[in-house]
Design an enzyme around this catalytic site. Structure first.
Site, short mmCIF file in Angstrom:
data_model
loop_
_atom_site.label_atom_id
_atom_site.label_comp_id
_atom_site.label_asym_id
_atom_site.label_seq_id
_atom_site.Cartn_x
_atom_site.Cartn_y
_atom_site.Cartn_z
N LYS A 1 12.57 58.32 78.22
CA LYS A 1 13.42 58.52 77.06
C LYS A 1 12.57 59.39 76.40
O LYS A 1 11.57 59.56 76.32
CB LYS A 1 13.16 57.20 76.30
CG LYS A 1 14.04 55.93 77.27
CD LYS A 1 15.47 56.23 77.21
CE LYS A 1 16.16 54.98 77.97
NZ LYS A 1 17.37 55.18 77.96
N ASP B 1 16.21 61.45 79.05
CA ASP B 1 17.41 60.97 78.42
C ASP B 1 17.05 60.64 76.93
O ASP B 1 16.17 60.18 76.42
CB ASP B 1 17.32 59.32 78.84
CG ASP B 1 18.61 58.66 78.54
OD1 ASP B 1 19.57 59.07 77.48
OD2 ASP B 1 19.01 57.60 79.02
N GLU C 1 19.92 63.66 80.03
CA GLU C 1 21.15 62.62 79.87
C GLU C 1 21.31 62.63 78.37
O GLU C 1 20.53 62.56 77.39
CB GLU C 1 20.54 61.48 80.53
CG GLU C 1 21.24 60.28 80.46
CD GLU C 1 20.76 59.01 81.23
OE1 GLU C 1 19.98 59.39 82.31
OE2 GLU C 1 21.21 57.95 80.76
N GLU D 1 27.40 56.96 80.13
CA GLU D 1 27.21 55.40 79.56
C GLU D 1 28.04 55.25 78.43
O GLU D 1 28.50 53.98 78.17
CB GLU D 1 25.63 55.00 79.56
CG GLU D 1 25.03 55.41 78.34
CD GLU D 1 23.58 55.25 78.31
OE1 GLU D 1 22.78 55.71 78.95
OE2 GLU D 1 23.32 54.08 77.56
N ASP E 1 29.80 53.75 83.71
CA ASP E 1 29.27 52.44 83.32
C ASP E 1 30.26 51.57 83.75
O ASP E 1 31.57 51.61 83.53
CB ASP E 1 29.17 52.44 81.90
CG ASP E 1 28.62 51.19 81.37
OD1 ASP E 1 27.42 51.22 81.26
OD2 ASP E 1 29.31 50.14 81.19
N HIS F 1 25.15 54.53 85.67
CA HIS F 1 24.26 54.00 84.35
C HIS F 1 24.00 52.35 84.65
O HIS F 1 25.09 51.74 85.00
CB HIS F 1 25.03 54.09 83.02
CG HIS F 1 24.36 53.17 82.02
ND1 HIS F 1 24.91 52.26 81.26
CD2 HIS F 1 23.04 53.39 81.31
CE1 HIS F 1 24.07 51.78 80.28
NE2 HIS F 1 22.90 52.46 80.38
#
Lengths: 441, 441
Positions: A221, A249, A275, A302, A325, A352
């Site tokens: 992240k 991400d 992402e 997602e 998703d 995701h």
């Protein structure tokens, strides 16, 4: 077997994940992973239930649950076999309800409610067929699969005939690929090491453990602080070496210009994809970012609301990896459409997952894609996060960095009965003991 | 004046409009126009209330109302003056709630709930200031207006400095334009003649009446049947002559290719714009249609989820008229952003109205735009439909085809107390007498 749908039961289930900072990222600092959960009851003699859910991260799970309950009048009293034989028709009826569609259309709480119900119907259908969902789908004919898809708003990018061609091309190899899948599983990547709330030491240890477990890709992240991200990316790259892919991400944190600048700072550490660099609604923004940061790749999906937005992301060359998703778009049917769109444009789908039960669901979709749509695992990975699987009756199995193919009937969507009691919000014991639950509202 | 927000009251209000086919179009054959209504209560000595609502068309209005109620914890106990002094901050706090945003983000039921609450706070602020909302907004400084806007995801198209420039350029002429507005009003167009459920004879009569009333533009619903549309368009053109503009509205009925073909058939009758030709999410589709049907113009917006999608429609040259909606995007603040985006791109804003109370709301936004943002009424019209105004305390006034500028304090959002009782769903007398209400669920 005769039977009708008697009704649906809904449950507001919340896990207090914010207490441990699991799942923390630049946009979601304190999620309480939650399921707005539905059970479809029938009066058929086999007493099989369909289970499904929408995933949320806490507040608003009650609103999501109310939206699922609002769909009950469209289900109650329906002939069960007829409904399960025409889930394409059921999907159209729910999505195009002339009054409910105003609340979207095809996005947000109502669309996610339809996802929960449609997925629960697929769970029911697969259980009655005695097959895991991926296999049930992969054994449908190309014509039956095309009939599941609503091509409204898609025909400028994908026609029913083109979809049929894609499916027919994959048909001869289905059996061999199903055998390959059951033998070796499907590659996973792990997000477990990369949450923002973790210390550098924990990041280093978890990266090492991920590689030891056999994962060939992991994800960090990013997006809260550039200096932190550069340091964490350096640590991760040092720890795993040059051959393991590291995705990053941003969880929608950036504007277009910021995304481009930020990713350039991370580029020396060879990020595999970036992402959700910006708003999930910003097709043109993703396209601009993709062009500017190449050869780093863009992944998103997602929070993409529906197939119409995915269509445009593909048309605009805005992504290199499509992250469907299972429960944000309207369930299995819409994801069949999205898999077909991705196949048409030659873009790999890397679903995701994480949250509550998303790993359990998306594995079926990726495996169906491999067997009957794209016919390939090349460059494809399913996200894996090791949260909350113990609450499921049929949890995912990961071995050597791969998802093993589920073999139990259904969509792996069913929570354990004791979880439905213990994590019920706001009155279950997890939320009432110490009055901790109330603090989170 | 001291005070805090004590709480909010919500009401599920539905009008049985489907009984008369008022409001019928190609996608919405049987709407029951509804308001998910909110009143903000304070303990300030002036006892002024803020009123707002989300507009829906029936089923799901209960879910919408639950979403509004879910925002109450963010409001309760707040210092009133501080809140009203920083509605930009309030907007950001509601829209970026780290858990609730998962349910959109920035779209659907939760975003519309924020619209209702934000608009109610503006109603409260304007009432306390003793001014109609358009005037209150038009008297804020450029800096204060820019502070209302969240530029997240917009900066590749509009920066705060550019927004300031736009507002400062309009500043010197504000007083003269406000006087002009109060003198002559703001041009309206009427959708009253054009509902699909009406007979040819009724269409003809209503077209004639609209011109007699002073309207210079009217609108027909299209998209269900091409032969019908050609006939109705011919009738309308015969009836009003060449100088009255006739817009057509497909309410999202078509795919991209169908839209282009269909509009070409209507082109001989000189349609002024075609509204919502396809999915409101399809930026690239709108752009393709706009290019193919020129010089016929594309208009859209009533179902555009948020400012990020409007940004792209403008970037892609996908529309000639931007039709903002007062209560689908997150209220006044987001509409200030959208007005600024439109001004930056030089696209006229012609708001969507009709439904329940949308005319009452959007007039304020268009008038503010004229006085303080675009500085122009050229090529601009506000939609007008003559439904349900009698239920409002401060209904719109139309004279000679123009909206007259409201002069009562507030946002004109308040329903009459007796309406809140009579049309309450499902227990108000309109819905319980003859058991008719239950038939609609």
């Amino acid at each position: 077997m005769a039977g009708t749908i008697r009704g649906i039961r809904t449950f507001d289930i919340r896990f207090p994940t914010s207490r441990e900072l699991d799942g923390s990222d630049a946009m979601n600092p304190d999620p309480d992973y939650s399921a707005s959960y539905v059970v479809i009851d029938t009066d058929a003699p086999d007493e099989v239930e369909g289970h499904g859910f929408a995933f949320t991260i806490g507040r608003g799970n009650d609103v999501q649950t109310a939206a699922i309950k609002a769909l009950e009048p469209a289900l109650i009293g329906r002939d069960l076999q007829h409904t399960l034989d025409d889930l394409g028709g059921m999907w159209r009826e729910l999505v195009h309800d002339s009054q409910l569609r105003w609340l979207g259309p095809e996005k947000g709480v109502v669309h996610m409610a339809i996802a929960a119900v449609i997925n629960a119907l697929w769970d029911l259908k697969a259980k009655r067929a005695g097959k895991p969902l991926w296999q049930l789908l992969a054994e449908l004919t190309p014509e039956q699969l095309v009939d599941l898809v609503d091509f409204r708003y898609l025909s400028d990018a994908l026609t029913p005939d083109e979809a049929l061609d894609i499916l027919r091309r994959a048909e001869p190899g289905r059996a061999a690929r199903a055998a390959e899948l059951c033998e070796g599983g499907y590659p996973a990547y792990t997000t477990t090491p990369g949450w923002l709330g973790y210390s550098d030491e924990k990041l280093r240890r978890l990266c090492r453990e991920a590689v030891d477990l056999g994962f060939r890709q992991l994800k960090l992240k990013v997006g809260a602080d550039l200096a932190d991200d550069v340091r964490r990316m350096r640590i991760a790259r040092e720890e795993v070496g040059p051959d393991i892919r590291i995705a990053v991400d941003a969880n929608q944190r950036w504007d277009v210009g910021t995304a481009i600048d930020w990713i350039r700072e991370l580029a020396p550490f060879d990020p595999w994809w970036v992402e959700e660099p910006t708003s999930p609604d910003d097709v043109l923004g993703h396209a601009a970012i993709a062009q500017a940061i190449a050869p780093v790749r863009v992944a998103t999906g997602e929070h993409v609301a529906n197939r119409v937005v995915f269509k445009q992301l593909l048309q605009a060359n805005a992504l290199s990896y499509l992250q469907l998703d299972a429960a944000r778009v309207a369930g299995v049917n819409e994801n069949v459409a999205i898999l077909l769109l991705a196949a048409k444009f030659g873009v790999p789908v890397c679903p995701h997952a994480g949250g509550v039960g998303l790993c359990e669901l998306v594995q079926h979709l990726a495996m169906f894609d491999f067997v009957a749509v794209s016919g390939s695992m090349e460059d494809r990975v399913i996200e894996y996060v090791d949260h909350l699987h113990e609450h499921f009756v049929d949890p995912v199995t990961i071995r050597g960095g791969n998802y093993l193919a589920p073999d139990r009937p259904g969509f792996s969507a069913q929570l354990r009965p004791e979880t439905l009691v213990e994590y019920a919000y706001p009155d279950g014991p997890v939320w009432t003991s110490n009055g901790r639950g109330r603090m989170h509202e």
